[in-house]
Write a protein that holds these residues in place. Structure first.
Motif, PDB file in Angstrom:
ATOM      1  N   UNK A  69      17.776  26.111  -2.875  1.00 33.66           N
ATOM      2  CA  UNK A  69      17.365  25.771  -4.240  1.00 33.66           C
ATOM      3  C   UNK A  69      16.626  24.453  -4.222  1.00 33.66           C
ATOM      4  N   UNK A  70      15.879  24.195  -5.315  1.00 32.17           N
ATOM      5  CA  UNK A  70      15.171  22.921  -5.432  1.00 32.17           C
ATOM      6  C   UNK A  70      16.158  21.760  -5.472  1.00 32.17           C
ATOM      7  N   UNK A  71      17.296  21.969  -6.122  1.00 35.47           N
ATOM      8  CA  UNK A  71      18.305  20.919  -6.203  1.00 35.47           C
ATOM      9  C   UNK A  71      18.880  20.569  -4.841  1.00 35.47           C
ATOM     10  N   UNK A  72      19.147  21.585  -4.015  1.00 30.56           N
ATOM     11  CA  UNK A  72      19.690  21.316  -2.683  1.00 30.56           C
ATOM     12  C   UNK A  72      18.673  20.591  -1.818  1.00 30.56           C
ATOM     13  N   UNK A  73      17.394  20.926  -1.963  1.00 27.49           N
ATOM     14  CA  UNK A  73      16.353  20.220  -1.220  1.00 27.49           C
ATOM     15  C   UNK A  73      16.274  18.768  -1.662  1.00 27.49           C
ATOM     16  N   UNK A  74      16.332  18.508  -2.982  1.00 23.53           N
ATOM     17  CA  UNK A  74      16.260  17.137  -3.480  1.00 23.53           C
ATOM     18  C   UNK A  74      17.448  16.316  -2.977  1.00 23.53           C
ATOM     19  N   UNK A 107       4.304  12.033   7.601  1.00 31.27           N
ATOM     20  CA  UNK A 107       5.691  11.830   7.176  1.00 31.27           C
ATOM     21  C   UNK A 107       6.392  13.142   6.846  1.00 31.27           C
ATOM     22  N   UNK A 108       5.627  14.216   6.680  1.00 32.01           N
ATOM     23  CA  UNK A 108       6.232  15.518   6.387  1.00 32.01           C
ATOM     24  C   UNK A 108       6.820  16.181   7.637  1.00 32.01           C
ATOM     25  N   UNK A 109       6.377  15.761   8.815  1.00 25.75           N
ATOM     26  CA  UNK A 109       6.741  16.476  10.040  1.00 25.75           C
ATOM     27  C   UNK A 109       8.243  16.501  10.317  1.00 25.75           C
ATOM     28  N   UNK A 110       8.970  15.377  10.186  1.00 26.05           N
ATOM     29  CA  UNK A 110      10.416  15.449  10.449  1.00 26.05           C
ATOM     30  C   UNK A 110      11.136  16.447   9.549  1.00 26.05           C
ATOM     31  N   UNK A 111      10.742  16.516   8.275  1.00 24.88           N
ATOM     32  CA  UNK A 111      11.390  17.470   7.374  1.00 24.88           C
ATOM     33  C   UNK A 111      11.041  18.903   7.756  1.00 24.88           C
ATOM     34  N   UNK A 112       9.816  19.131   8.213  1.00 21.24           N
ATOM     35  CA  UNK A 112       9.437  20.476   8.642  1.00 21.24           C
ATOM     36  C   UNK A 112      10.327  20.945   9.797  1.00 21.24           C
ATOM     37  N   UNK A 155      17.307  24.625   9.582  1.00 18.64           N
ATOM     38  CA  UNK A 155      18.183  25.077   8.497  1.00 18.64           C
ATOM     39  C   UNK A 155      17.782  26.438   7.950  1.00 18.64           C
ATOM     40  N   UNK A 156      16.660  26.974   8.442  1.00 19.39           N
ATOM     41  CA  UNK A 156      16.131  28.259   7.971  1.00 19.39           C
ATOM     42  C   UNK A 156      15.877  28.236   6.462  1.00 19.39           C
ATOM     43  N   UNK A 157      15.308  27.133   6.022  1.00 19.92           N
ATOM     44  CA  UNK A 157      14.910  27.003   4.625  1.00 19.92           C
ATOM     45  C   UNK A 157      15.995  26.423   3.739  1.00 19.92           C
ATOM     46  N   UNK A 158      15.635  26.219   2.466  1.00 23.45           N
ATOM     47  CA  UNK A 158      16.549  25.651   1.485  1.00 23.45           C
ATOM     48  C   UNK A 158      16.832  26.684   0.399  1.00 23.45           C
ATOM     49  N   UNK A 189       0.859  -1.187   0.000  1.00 24.64           N
ATOM     50  CA  UNK A 189       0.000   0.000   0.000  1.00 24.64           C
ATOM     51  C   UNK A 189       0.888   1.226   0.000  1.00 24.64           C
ATOM     52  N   UNK A 190       0.664   2.101  -0.959  1.00 27.58           N
ATOM     53  CA  UNK A 190       1.436   3.336  -1.055  1.00 27.58           C
ATOM     54  C   UNK A 190       0.556   4.511  -0.655  1.00 27.58           C
ATOM     55  N   UNK A 191       1.045   5.335   0.248  1.00 32.18           N
ATOM     56  CA  UNK A 191       0.373   6.569   0.650  1.00 32.18           C
ATOM     57  C   UNK A 191       1.103   7.725  -0.011  1.00 32.18           C
ATOM     58  N   UNK A 192       0.412   8.522  -0.799  1.00 32.97           N
ATOM     59  CA  UNK A 192       1.017   9.625  -1.536  1.00 32.97           C
ATOM     60  C   UNK A 192       0.476  10.959  -1.037  1.00 32.97           C
ATOM     61  N   UNK A 193       1.372  11.922  -0.934  1.00 32.30           N
ATOM     62  CA  UNK A 193       0.942  13.254  -0.511  1.00 32.30           C
ATOM     63  C   UNK A 193       1.955  14.282  -1.008  1.00 32.30           C
ATOM     64  N   UNK A 194       1.550  15.529  -1.015  1.00 35.06           N
ATOM     65  CA  UNK A 194       2.431  16.603  -1.453  1.00 35.06           C
ATOM     66  C   UNK A 194       2.335  17.759  -0.452  1.00 35.06           C
ATOM     67  N   UNK A 195       3.442  18.460  -0.268  1.00 37.45           N
ATOM     68  CA  UNK A 195       3.476  19.568   0.675  1.00 37.45           C
ATOM     69  C   UNK A 195       4.239  20.713   0.034  1.00 37.45           C
ATOM     70  N   UNK A 196       3.798  21.923   0.303  1.00 37.17           N
ATOM     71  CA  UNK A 196       4.438  23.092  -0.283  1.00 37.17           C
ATOM     72  C   UNK A 196       5.691  23.450   0.504  1.00 37.17           C
ATOM     73  N   UNK A 197       6.745  23.823  -0.203  1.00 39.03           N
ATOM     74  CA  UNK A 197       8.002  24.264   0.405  1.00 39.03           C
ATOM     75  C   UNK A 197       8.403  25.569  -0.272  1.00 39.03           C
ATOM     76  N   UNK A 198       8.686  26.572   0.521  1.00 44.93           N
ATOM     77  CA  UNK A 198       9.103  27.859  -0.025  1.00 44.93           C
ATOM     78  C   UNK A 198      10.622  27.862  -0.201  1.00 44.93           C
ATOM     79  N   UNK A 199      11.063  28.103  -1.431  1.00 40.10           N
ATOM     80  CA  UNK A 199      12.489  28.137  -1.751  1.00 40.10           C
ATOM     81  C   UNK A 199      12.784  29.468  -2.432  1.00 40.10           C
TER      82      UNK A 199
END
Length: 234
Positions: A185-190, A169-174, A180-183, A76-86
């Motif tokens: 670039x998109x590449x650095x976040x990936x 699952x988003x909470x640890x990254x938040x 880190x006071x944000x990221x 079973x796969x749970x999929x979700x998306x969350x907004x990140x300001x970069x």
């Protein structure tokens, strides 16, 4: 553990120090300066910028070794998306987790649409080697459109209340984002999440094994595996 392509040649510090610093930074919500201070307490004088370079150089190599483990067999796969300001712009972090909360894959994308959802599903199929029995998402229509295109025979349940596994699952990254006071670039976040989630998958106890003894045994085995991965030098 087979020999890897990890090489510590021409580095002044031994691999145990480098691996420990990388582990501290990506495993716990610590800033680079805090990791620097923790190492100093052990008599290891190293700058936070050096620790940053170790993370970007050795982190992906460690992840490559960790990914040699078998993919998740949960169906079973749970999929979700969350907004990140970069840099003042909205990006979307698309994530898939299994029943135990293990991260299966993550994708940083500038848009929240069917194209991004389709790309995530294609990546998941490639990594897991087979489709799931069921996917669970929120009510974003892009998931349904992408699912019909990529895996039409798979059951799809779309309900916000069913998708707490992915949302949580988003909470640890938040927490890390705030530290880190944000990221930048998109590449650095990936790059960051590929290392961050691989380490979290290794050390976090499955939901069905949450007794004190099971948690202790799981962490001991995870530490042993981590040491084997990081000490395998070319």
């Amino acid at each position: 553990m087979k020999n890897s392509t990890i090489s510590y040649k021409r580095h002044r510090f031994p691999q145990q120090v480098i691996a420990h610093a990388v582990w501290l930074y990506f495993r716990f919500p610590l800033s680079l300066r805090l990791v620097e201070e923790m190492l100093l307490e052990r008599g290891i004088v190293v700058s936070y910028e050096t620790i940053r370079r170790w993370g970007w150089k050795f982190g992906p190599a460690y992840v490559k070794q960790l990914r040699r483990r078998r993919p998740s067999q949960r169906d079973v796969w749970h999929l979700d998306e969350v907004v990140v300001s970069i840099a003042g712009r909205k990006h979307w972090l698309w994530r898939a987790v299994d029943q135990d909360g293990y991260v299966l894959d993550e994708l940083v994308h500038s848009r929240r649409d069917t194209k991004a959802a389709r790309r995530l599903l294609i990546r998941l199929l490639k990594k897991q080697g087979m489709p799931p029995k069921r996917i669970i998402t929120d009510k974003l229509r892009s998931y349904g459109a992408a699912k019909r295109d990529v895996m039409p025979a798979v059951e799809h349940r779309s309900h916000k209340g069913l998708n707490n596994r992915a949302e949580n699952s988003h909470l640890p990254l938040r927490k890390r984002e705030r530290t880190m006071q944000g990221f930048r670039s998109a590449g650095s976040l990936q790059r960051f999440i590929s290392i961050f989630s691989a380490l979290r998958n290794l050390f976090v106890t499955p939901h069905h094994k949450r007794s004190a003894l099971a948690t202790h045994i799981h962490r001991v085995l995870a530490i042993a595996y981590w040491k084997a991965v990081t000490s395998a030098a070319a």
